[in-house]
Design a protein around this motif. Structure first.
Motif, PDB file in Angstrom:
ATOM      1  N   ASN A  40       4.707 -17.470  -9.362  1.00 44.26           N
ATOM      2  CA  ASN A  40       4.001 -16.838 -10.481  1.00 44.26           C
ATOM      3  C   ASN A  40       4.669 -17.121 -11.823  1.00 44.26           C
ATOM      4  O   ASN A  40       4.354 -16.482 -12.820  1.00 44.26           O
ATOM      5  CB  ASN A  40       3.878 -15.325 -10.266  1.00 44.26           C
ATOM      6  CG  ASN A  40       5.228 -14.644 -10.120  1.00 44.26           C
ATOM      7  OD1 ASN A  40       6.276 -15.275 -10.222  1.00 44.26           O
ATOM      8  ND2 ASN A  40       5.211 -13.346  -9.866  1.00 44.26           N
ATOM      9  N   GLY A  41       5.597 -18.057 -11.851  1.00 44.22           N
ATOM     10  CA  GLY A  41       6.264 -18.380 -13.097  1.00 44.22           C
ATOM     11  C   GLY A  41       7.496 -19.229 -12.878  1.00 44.22           C
ATOM     12  O   GLY A  41       7.631 -19.894 -11.845  1.00 44.22           O
ATOM     13  N   LEU A  42       8.414 -19.157 -13.841  1.00 44.27           N
ATOM     14  CA  LEU A  42       9.596 -20.010 -13.811  1.00 44.27           C
ATOM     15  C   LEU A  42      10.781 -19.276 -14.421  1.00 44.27           C
ATOM     16  O   LEU A  42      10.681 -18.706 -15.514  1.00 44.27           O
ATOM     17  CB  LEU A  42       9.325 -21.290 -14.615  1.00 44.27           C
ATOM     18  CG  LEU A  42      10.455 -22.308 -14.740  1.00 44.27           C
ATOM     19  CD1 LEU A  42      10.792 -22.901 -13.368  1.00 44.27           C
ATOM     20  CD2 LEU A  42      10.067 -23.417 -15.716  1.00 44.27           C
ATOM     21  N   CYS A  43      11.904 -19.267 -13.715  1.00 46.36           N
ATOM     22  CA  CYS A  43      13.151 -18.690 -14.229  1.00 46.36           C
ATOM     23  C   CYS A  43      14.076 -19.815 -14.677  1.00 46.36           C
ATOM     24  O   CYS A  43      14.263 -20.803 -13.956  1.00 46.36           O
ATOM     25  CB  CYS A  43      13.850 -17.869 -13.140  1.00 46.36           C
ATOM     26  SG  CYS A  43      12.986 -16.358 -12.676  1.00 46.36           S
ATOM     27  N   LEU A  44      14.646 -19.657 -15.866  1.00 43.15           N
ATOM     28  CA  LEU A  44      15.541 -20.652 -16.440  1.00 43.15           C
ATOM     29  C   LEU A  44      16.872 -20.017 -16.823  1.00 43.15           C
ATOM     30  O   LEU A  44      16.953 -18.805 -17.051  1.00 43.15           O
ATOM     31  CB  LEU A  44      14.915 -21.281 -17.688  1.00 43.15           C
ATOM     32  CG  LEU A  44      13.593 -22.026 -17.517  1.00 43.15           C
ATOM     33  CD1 LEU A  44      13.049 -22.408 -18.886  1.00 43.15           C
ATOM     34  CD2 LEU A  44      13.754 -23.261 -16.638  1.00 43.15           C
ATOM     35  N   ALA A  45      17.892 -20.850 -16.942  1.00 41.58           N
ATOM     36  CA  ALA A  45      19.190 -20.360 -17.415  1.00 41.58           C
ATOM     37  C   ALA A  45      19.186 -20.171 -18.929  1.00 41.58           C
ATOM     38  O   ALA A  45      19.971 -19.391 -19.471  1.00 41.58           O
ATOM     39  CB  ALA A  45      20.300 -21.331 -17.012  1.00 41.58           C
ATOM     40  N   PHE A  46      18.308 -20.892 -19.629  1.00 40.84           N
ATOM     41  CA  PHE A  46      18.264 -20.905 -21.094  1.00 40.84           C
ATOM     42  C   PHE A  46      19.634 -21.228 -21.676  1.00 40.84           C
ATOM     43  O   PHE A  46      20.079 -20.628 -22.658  1.00 40.84           O
ATOM     44  CB  PHE A  46      17.714 -19.599 -21.661  1.00 40.84           C
ATOM     45  CG  PHE A  46      16.201 -19.582 -21.711  1.00 40.84           C
ATOM     46  CD1 PHE A  46      15.525 -20.328 -22.662  1.00 40.84           C
ATOM     47  CD2 PHE A  46      15.468 -18.837 -20.799  1.00 40.84           C
ATOM     48  CE1 PHE A  46      14.130 -20.338 -22.708  1.00 40.84           C
ATOM     49  CE2 PHE A  46      14.072 -18.842 -20.828  1.00 40.84           C
ATOM     50  CZ  PHE A  46      13.414 -19.589 -21.787  1.00 40.84           C
ATOM     51  N   ASP A  47      20.307 -22.181 -21.026  1.00 41.37           N
ATOM     52  CA  ASP A  47      21.614 -22.634 -21.490  1.00 41.37           C
ATOM     53  C   ASP A  47      21.555 -24.029 -22.100  1.00 41.37           C
ATOM     54  O   ASP A  47      22.592 -24.626 -22.397  1.00 41.37           O
ATOM     55  CB  ASP A  47      22.615 -22.616 -20.333  1.00 41.37           C
ATOM     56  CG  ASP A  47      22.169 -23.477 -19.158  1.00 41.37           C
ATOM     57  OD1 ASP A  47      21.051 -24.061 -19.204  1.00 41.37           O
ATOM     58  OD2 ASP A  47      22.933 -23.568 -18.168  1.00 41.37           O
ATOM     59  N   GLY A  48      20.343 -24.557 -22.275  1.00 39.39           N
ATOM     60  CA  GLY A  48      20.183 -25.882 -22.855  1.00 39.39           C
ATOM     61  C   GLY A  48      20.480 -27.022 -21.903  1.00 39.39           C
ATOM     62  O   GLY A  48      20.556 -28.182 -22.328  1.00 39.39           O
ATOM     63  N   SER A  49      20.621 -26.745 -20.622  1.00 41.98           N
ATOM     64  CA  SER A  49      21.019 -27.764 -19.652  1.00 41.98           C
ATOM     65  C   SER A  49      19.864 -28.710 -19.306  1.00 41.98           C
ATOM     66  O   SER A  49      18.687 -28.370 -19.443  1.00 41.98           O
ATOM     67  CB  SER A  49      21.514 -27.093 -18.367  1.00 41.98           C
ATOM     68  OG  SER A  49      20.457 -26.380 -17.748  1.00 41.98           O
ATOM     69  N   ASP A  50      20.242 -29.912 -18.845  1.00 42.42           N
ATOM     70  CA  ASP A  50      19.242 -30.867 -18.384  1.00 42.42           C
ATOM     71  C   ASP A  50      18.451 -30.289 -17.211  1.00 42.42           C
ATOM     72  O   ASP A  50      17.256 -30.591 -17.054  1.00 42.42           O
ATOM     73  CB  ASP A  50      19.916 -32.174 -17.951  1.00 42.42           C
ATOM     74  CG  ASP A  50      20.487 -32.945 -19.130  1.00 42.42           C
ATOM     75  OD1 ASP A  50      20.072 -32.684 -20.282  1.00 42.42           O
ATOM     76  OD2 ASP A  50      21.354 -33.826 -18.902  1.00 42.42           O
ATOM     77  N   ALA A  51      19.099 -29.469 -16.392  1.00 49.40           N
ATOM     78  CA  ALA A  51      18.422 -28.866 -15.240  1.00 49.40           C
ATOM     79  C   ALA A  51      17.256 -27.995 -15.703  1.00 49.40           C
ATOM     80  O   ALA A  51      16.178 -28.010 -15.091  1.00 49.40           O
ATOM     81  CB  ALA A  51      19.408 -28.054 -14.414  1.00 49.40           C
TER      82      ALA A  51
ATOM     83  N   PHE B 167      15.472 -28.336 -18.431  1.00 46.58           N
ATOM     84  CA  PHE B 167      14.371 -29.138 -18.956  1.00 46.58           C
ATOM     85  C   PHE B 167      13.677 -29.930 -17.856  1.00 46.58           C
ATOM     86  O   PHE B 167      12.472 -30.190 -17.940  1.00 46.58           O
ATOM     87  CB  PHE B 167      14.862 -30.027 -20.098  1.00 46.58           C
ATOM     88  CG  PHE B 167      15.109 -29.247 -21.352  1.00 46.58           C
ATOM     89  CD1 PHE B 167      14.069 -28.957 -22.217  1.00 46.58           C
ATOM     90  CD2 PHE B 167      16.365 -28.743 -21.636  1.00 46.58           C
ATOM     91  CE1 PHE B 167      14.283 -28.199 -23.371  1.00 46.58           C
ATOM     92  CE2 PHE B 167      16.596 -27.984 -22.778  1.00 46.58           C
ATOM     93  CZ  PHE B 167      15.551 -27.704 -23.644  1.00 46.58           C
ATOM     94  N   ALA B 168      14.397 -30.275 -16.809  1.00 44.20           N
ATOM     95  CA  ALA B 168      13.746 -30.914 -15.660  1.00 44.20           C
ATOM     96  C   ALA B 168      12.757 -29.945 -15.016  1.00 44.20           C
ATOM     97  O   ALA B 168      11.642 -30.335 -14.640  1.00 44.20           O
ATOM     98  CB  ALA B 168      14.798 -31.361 -14.646  1.00 44.20           C
ATOM     99  N   LYS B 169      13.165 -28.675 -14.890  1.00 38.83           N
ATOM    100  CA  LYS B 169      12.260 -27.654 -14.351  1.00 38.83           C
ATOM    101  C   LYS B 169      11.041 -27.466 -15.251  1.00 38.83           C
ATOM    102  O   LYS B 169       9.915 -27.304 -14.769  1.00 38.83           O
ATOM    103  CB  LYS B 169      13.004 -26.326 -14.190  1.00 38.83           C
ATOM    104  CG  LYS B 169      14.071 -26.319 -13.118  1.00 38.83           C
ATOM    105  CD  LYS B 169      14.792 -24.968 -13.103  1.00 38.83           C
ATOM    106  CE  LYS B 169      15.928 -24.958 -12.095  1.00 38.83           C
ATOM    107  NZ  LYS B 169      16.672 -23.659 -12.122  1.00 38.83           N
ATOM    108  N   LEU B 170      11.291 -27.491 -16.567  1.00 39.12           N
ATOM    109  CA  LEU B 170      10.190 -27.282 -17.498  1.00 39.12           C
ATOM    110  C   LEU B 170       9.187 -28.435 -17.458  1.00 39.12           C
ATOM    111  O   LEU B 170       7.975 -28.214 -17.501  1.00 39.12           O
ATOM    112  CB  LEU B 170      10.739 -27.116 -18.922  1.00 39.12           C
ATOM    113  CG  LEU B 170      11.132 -25.697 -19.319  1.00 39.12           C
ATOM    114  CD1 LEU B 170      11.865 -25.701 -20.646  1.00 39.12           C
ATOM    115  CD2 LEU B 170       9.903 -24.795 -19.391  1.00 39.12           C
ATOM    116  N   VAL B 171       9.673 -29.651 -17.385  1.00 38.98           N
ATOM    117  CA  VAL B 171       8.772 -30.803 -17.315  1.00 38.98           C
ATOM    118  C   VAL B 171       7.908 -30.718 -16.062  1.00 38.98           C
ATOM    119  O   VAL B 171       6.698 -30.968 -16.101  1.00 38.98           O
ATOM    120  CB  VAL B 171       9.580 -32.123 -17.343  1.00 38.98           C
ATOM    121  CG1 VAL B 171       8.681 -33.311 -16.981  1.00 38.98           C
ATOM    122  CG2 VAL B 171      10.201 -32.334 -18.724  1.00 38.98           C
ATOM    123  N   GLU B 172       8.513 -30.336 -14.940  1.00 34.35           N
ATOM    124  CA  GLU B 172       7.740 -30.181 -13.706  1.00 34.35           C
ATOM    125  C   GLU B 172       6.705 -29.061 -13.858  1.00 34.35           C
ATOM    126  O   GLU B 172       5.549 -29.198 -13.438  1.00 34.35           O
ATOM    127  CB  GLU B 172       8.676 -29.863 -12.538  1.00 34.35           C
ATOM    128  CG  GLU B 172       7.969 -29.731 -11.204  1.00 34.35           C
ATOM    129  CD  GLU B 172       8.927 -29.439 -10.063  1.00 34.35           C
ATOM    130  OE1 GLU B 172       8.470 -29.371  -8.904  1.00 34.35           O
ATOM    131  OE2 GLU B 172      10.132 -29.258 -10.319  1.00 34.35           O
TER     132      GLU B 172
END
Length: 367
Positions: free
Chosen positions: A306-317, A319-324
């Motif tokens: 139902n969504g996406l959890c991020l670290a919001f630490d600016g990591s490449d990981a 942004f890879a999740k966001l692109v997907e």
């Protein structure tokens, strides 16, 4: 049963506690409980009464501040009730005021996240925790924890604790005519503009996503409690985001619902939420949620469901999740939206209010 909600903030102010107290009062009254609200604030100049959505509200002046203050008319205002429900995350002015009133009425506390989650005034908070917190909690028959996090923290100081959570008005946020598929780059954040909400991180992510070829259409709306709007607008202009990121003043329910109709994602980089009320409201509106991977938000949001959890630490990981996420196909998006709406339904106030009424009845039966 006659219950008085005592709160440091209420309508027409806009925010989490204000919304919770109003909805709790309305829905408990529908369940047969006689409910009134006592709004204690230094903003009030005199004692006066009014009605909000069928609930009698008494505005009581507070001398001093919401942390250290005294309401001399409190003793008079709490007469004639069976139970006091106090909404005092700081466990200071309101709790002390009720204690000093000499009232022997049974009372319960809603935690609303407490105030130990930020480093601001850390020394004073440690002293409060060491010398006052346990005594304050001892004055309550039952502590109603807003989240599992609150239960874990306050449970260190009292055994009389129960997780009740909070609710949302599902129908108020439901958007029945939402298009079956929306652009996943159309984001919205609504809520307070304060330091801990980390709207600046949303702007940082919008900058990098644009550079990666995934420009966002981001609407940011809310009360600027920390005077951050000018700083955010400067960041938007300097990054060349003025045509895709918009700051707007706080919206009423009607205007917000209209704005959400063509939004697809609610995004928040908030470092802390006492409950996560806005996340559930966004889900009820059929939005997918992008949030920071911290409790209690990551209890509501499951990646890919139902969504996406991020670290919001600016990591490449991240942004890879966001692109997907932004590349998600239409069937998966619709499946996630359905899961989001279904999750929010479980927190509809008619269901949640029954937990509070049950707690009230239990306290009164043992008083």
């Amino acid at each position: 049963m006659k219950v008085l909600n005592i709160t440091p903030t209420f309508h027409p102010e806009i925010g989490g506690i204000e919304t919770v107290v109003l909805n709790l009062s309305v829905h408990c009254q529908r369940l047969g409980v006689e409910v009134e609200v006592l709004y204690v604030s230094p903003d009030h100049k005199r004692l006066q009464t009014r009605t909000v959505e069928g609930i009698k509200v008494t505005d009581v002046p507070l001398i001093g501040s919401k942390l250290v203050g005294y309401a001399p008319q409190l003793r008079q205002a709490i007469q004639g009730f069976d139970l006091l429900h106090i909404h005092d995350p700081q466990l200071m002015a309101l709790s002390v005021g009720v204690m000093l009133s000499g009232s022997q009425l049974p009372r319960v506390l809603s935690t609303h996240g407490g105030f130990h989650h930020t480093r601001r005034l850390a020394g004073a908070k440690r002293l409060h925790e060491e010398f006052a917190l346990r005594r304050m909690l001892d004055s309550y028959k039952l502590v109603l924890a807003t989240s599992e996090n609150d239960a874990a923290y306050f449970g260190r100081f009292t055994k009389r604790i129960r997780v009740t959570g909070n609710g949302i008005d599902v129908q108020r946020h439901r958007i029945a005519d939402r298009p079956p598929s929306n652009d996943l780059r159309r984001w919205v954040y609504w809520g307070r503009l304060s330091e801990n909400k980390r709207v600046d991180r949303l702007l940082d992510y919008a900058v990098r996503l644009k550079a990666m070829g995934y420009p966002l259409d981001l609407l940011i709306t809310g009360t600027d409690v920390s005077r951050l709007a000018c700083k955010f607008q400067t960041r938007i202009d300097s990054a060349g985001l003025h045509d895709s990121v918009r700051l707007a003043p706080p919206m009423n329910d009607i205007d917000l619902k209209a704005a959400l109709r063509d939004r697809t994602v609610f995004a928040t980089a908030s470092e802390y939420e006492g409950f996560g009320l806005t996340l559930l409201e966004a889900m009820a509106a059929g939005l997918l949620v992008v949030c920071r991977d911290v409790e209690p938000m990551n209890k509501f949001v499951q990646n890919g469901q139902n969504g996406l959890c991020l670290a919001f630490d600016g990591s490449d990981a991240d942004f890879a999740k966001l692109v997907e996420f932004l590349s998600m196909d239409q069937p998966h998006q619709q499946s996630m939206r359905s899961a989001s709406v279904a999750f929010a339904d479980a927190y509809d106030w008619p269901r949640i209010a029954k937990r509070f009424v049950s707690a009230y009845s239990e306290v009164l039966s043992t008083a």
